[in-house]
Write a protein that holds these residues in place. Sequence first.
Motif, PDB file in Angstrom:
ATOM      1  N   LYS A  89       1.206 -70.930  39.976  1.00 39.59           N
ATOM      2  CA  LYS A  89       2.508 -71.899  40.584  1.00 39.59           C
ATOM      3  C   LYS A  89       3.852 -71.378  40.205  1.00 39.59           C
ATOM      4  O   LYS A  89       4.576 -71.679  40.972  1.00 39.59           O
ATOM      5  CB  LYS A  89       2.010 -73.264  40.196  1.00 39.59           C
ATOM      6  N   ILE A  90       3.953 -70.884  39.069  1.00 35.27           N
ATOM      7  CA  ILE A  90       5.192 -70.468  38.515  1.00 35.27           C
ATOM      8  C   ILE A  90       5.651 -69.131  38.700  1.00 35.27           C
ATOM      9  O   ILE A  90       6.717 -68.625  38.766  1.00 35.27           O
ATOM     10  CB  ILE A  90       5.398 -70.739  37.066  1.00 35.27           C
ATOM     11  N   ALA A  91       4.753 -68.295  39.323  1.00 34.79           N
ATOM     12  CA  ALA A  91       5.030 -66.711  39.659  1.00 34.79           C
ATOM     13  C   ALA A  91       6.016 -66.926  41.048  1.00 34.79           C
ATOM     14  O   ALA A  91       6.148 -67.584  41.836  1.00 34.79           O
ATOM     15  CB  ALA A  91       3.816 -66.064  40.062  1.00 34.79           C
ATOM     16  N   LYS A  92       6.705 -65.662  40.946  1.00 39.47           N
ATOM     17  CA  LYS A  92       7.559 -65.430  42.541  1.00 39.47           C
ATOM     18  C   LYS A  92       6.861 -65.099  43.492  1.00 39.47           C
ATOM     19  O   LYS A  92       5.774 -64.251  43.376  1.00 39.47           O
ATOM     20  CB  LYS A  92       8.465 -64.413  41.964  1.00 39.47           C
ATOM     21  N   SER A  93       6.883 -66.014  44.382  1.00 41.52           N
ATOM     22  CA  SER A  93       6.285 -65.303  45.829  1.00 41.52           C
ATOM     23  C   SER A  93       6.771 -64.197  46.419  1.00 41.52           C
ATOM     24  O   SER A  93       7.912 -63.829  46.153  1.00 41.52           O
ATOM     25  CB  SER A  93       6.240 -66.654  46.939  1.00 41.52           C
ATOM     26  N   GLY A  94       6.181 -63.721  47.417  1.00 43.63           N
ATOM     27  CA  GLY A  94       6.517 -62.498  48.212  1.00 43.63           C
ATOM     28  C   GLY A  94       5.672 -61.482  48.198  1.00 43.63           C
ATOM     29  O   GLY A  94       4.366 -61.545  47.596  1.00 43.63           O
ATOM     30  N   ASP A  95       6.044 -60.253  48.740  1.00 48.26           N
ATOM     31  CA  ASP A  95       5.130 -59.203  48.861  1.00 48.26           C
ATOM     32  C   ASP A  95       4.883 -58.570  47.277  1.00 48.26           C
ATOM     33  O   ASP A  95       5.935 -58.333  46.392  1.00 48.26           O
ATOM     34  CB  ASP A  95       5.773 -58.111  49.389  1.00 48.26           C
ATOM     35  N   LYS A  96       3.834 -58.363  46.855  1.00 51.63           N
ATOM     36  CA  LYS A  96       3.155 -58.018  45.615  1.00 51.63           C
ATOM     37  C   LYS A  96       2.532 -56.238  46.103  1.00 51.63           C
ATOM     38  O   LYS A  96       1.581 -56.195  46.715  1.00 51.63           O
ATOM     39  CB  LYS A  96       2.226 -58.807  44.931  1.00 51.63           C
ATOM     40  N   VAL A  97       3.233 -55.426  45.316  1.00 54.67           N
ATOM     41  CA  VAL A  97       2.579 -54.176  45.441  1.00 54.67           C
ATOM     42  C   VAL A  97       1.731 -53.706  44.427  1.00 54.67           C
ATOM     43  O   VAL A  97       2.191 -53.745  43.037  1.00 54.67           O
ATOM     44  CB  VAL A  97       3.559 -53.036  45.557  1.00 54.67           C
ATOM     45  N   TYR A  98       0.612 -53.234  44.709  1.00 49.48           N
ATOM     46  CA  TYR A  98      -0.371 -52.775  43.395  1.00 49.48           C
ATOM     47  C   TYR A  98      -0.758 -51.360  43.687  1.00 49.48           C
ATOM     48  O   TYR A  98      -1.198 -51.135  44.787  1.00 49.48           O
ATOM     49  CB  TYR A  98      -1.665 -53.709  43.481  1.00 49.48           C
ATOM     50  N   TYR A  99      -0.865 -50.637  42.642  1.00 54.95           N
ATOM     51  CA  TYR A  99      -1.340 -49.325  42.661  1.00 54.95           C
ATOM     52  C   TYR A  99      -2.850 -49.008  42.155  1.00 54.95           C
ATOM     53  O   TYR A  99      -3.233 -49.287  41.228  1.00 54.95           O
ATOM     54  CB  TYR A  99      -0.233 -48.205  41.791  1.00 54.95           C
ATOM     55  N   VAL A 100      -3.603 -48.589  43.166  1.00 48.26           N
ATOM     56  CA  VAL A 100      -5.149 -48.484  42.866  1.00 48.26           C
ATOM     57  C   VAL A 100      -5.355 -46.879  42.487  1.00 48.26           C
ATOM     58  O   VAL A 100      -4.990 -46.264  43.455  1.00 48.26           O
ATOM     59  CB  VAL A 100      -5.759 -49.010  44.038  1.00 48.26           C
ATOM     60  N   GLN A 101      -6.189 -46.856  41.587  1.00 51.72           N
ATOM     61  CA  GLN A 101      -6.441 -45.631  41.009  1.00 51.72           C
ATOM     62  C   GLN A 101      -7.884 -45.393  40.923  1.00 51.72           C
ATOM     63  O   GLN A 101      -8.560 -46.084  39.963  1.00 51.72           O
ATOM     64  CB  GLN A 101      -5.873 -45.251  39.503  1.00 51.72           C
ATOM     65  N   VAL A 102      -8.571 -44.599  41.629  1.00 49.18           N
ATOM     66  CA  VAL A 102     -10.111 -44.305  41.711  1.00 49.18           C
ATOM     67  C   VAL A 102     -10.242 -42.896  41.231  1.00 49.18           C
ATOM     68  O   VAL A 102      -9.778 -41.722  41.664  1.00 49.18           O
ATOM     69  CB  VAL A 102     -10.692 -44.354  43.128  1.00 49.18           C
TER      70      VAL A 102
END
Length: 294
Positions: free
Chosen positions: A210-223
């Motif tokens: 509830k206290i995190a900033k909303s909006g687009d979140k970018v995650y980097y996935v490494q396989v």
Amino acid sequence: MENQNSNSKLKSIIAILAVLLIGSLIYIFKLTSDAKELQTVVTTTKSDKEAVLKDLAALKSSYDQAIAENTSMSDELIEERDKVVKLMEELKKSKGDVASLSRFKQQYNALEVKMKNLMEEVAVLKVKNQELTTNLDSTKVVLEDSKKYNQVLVGQNEELAKTVEKGQKLSITNLKTAAYKLRSSGKQIETDKASRADVLQIKFTIAENKIAKSGDKVYYVQVIDAKNNVLGDKATITFGDTSLTYSFTSTVKYENKTVDVTEQLKGKDFAKGTYFVNVFDKEELISKSSFSLR
């Protein structure tokens, strides 16, 4: 007749000698009295001179003590003390006659009056300085207390900021990876055989915050495959002194609610063995898992 004349002359001579004797005695008495009076005057004058010198020395001592206390009137006190010293030197050199002693006494009296006035001013300044010192000490205590309180507040704010920052970070859960075989119909069939795999499916959940900033979140996935090769895009990004090579990015629209994310990584000729999957929020590793293909 001759005898009578002789007696008369003798009496006259005796009378004259008597008068002369009385005159001499009177003169000698006067000289003696004058000498005693002169001696008394000289003695008195000398005593008065010493008394005035003693008084001036006491005056100088008072000034020296006041000057040593480093008051704001030091310059004026030094000036008056120098006048006293000068008068002492003049008195020592004087003959000490009545007229000059009278003049020195008058000068001493004037200097004494001046000193008393200055000492009264010094006393007033001492009281004011003491009050000022007391006020300054009180102010210093208040400032020290305020400084300590501010330091506590700063520390608390820093801790709170860190807590909020930690609380705003999103958590990744349920990170799972599976291999699939693609049918010509588009249907996907899960497999654990490397030779049959056409695509790797990576799934994870972003927890509600509830206290995190909303909006687009970018995650980097490494396989990383069994041969320690990074699959997919093999792109590299730098965060400060840290470099990260990733397989693909996943952009998620986050609105403070739980979000399930599914991404696919296509490939061919997958190697047998254990694969490692890492999810990064910028340079920070926030979730990891592994799976195997036979």
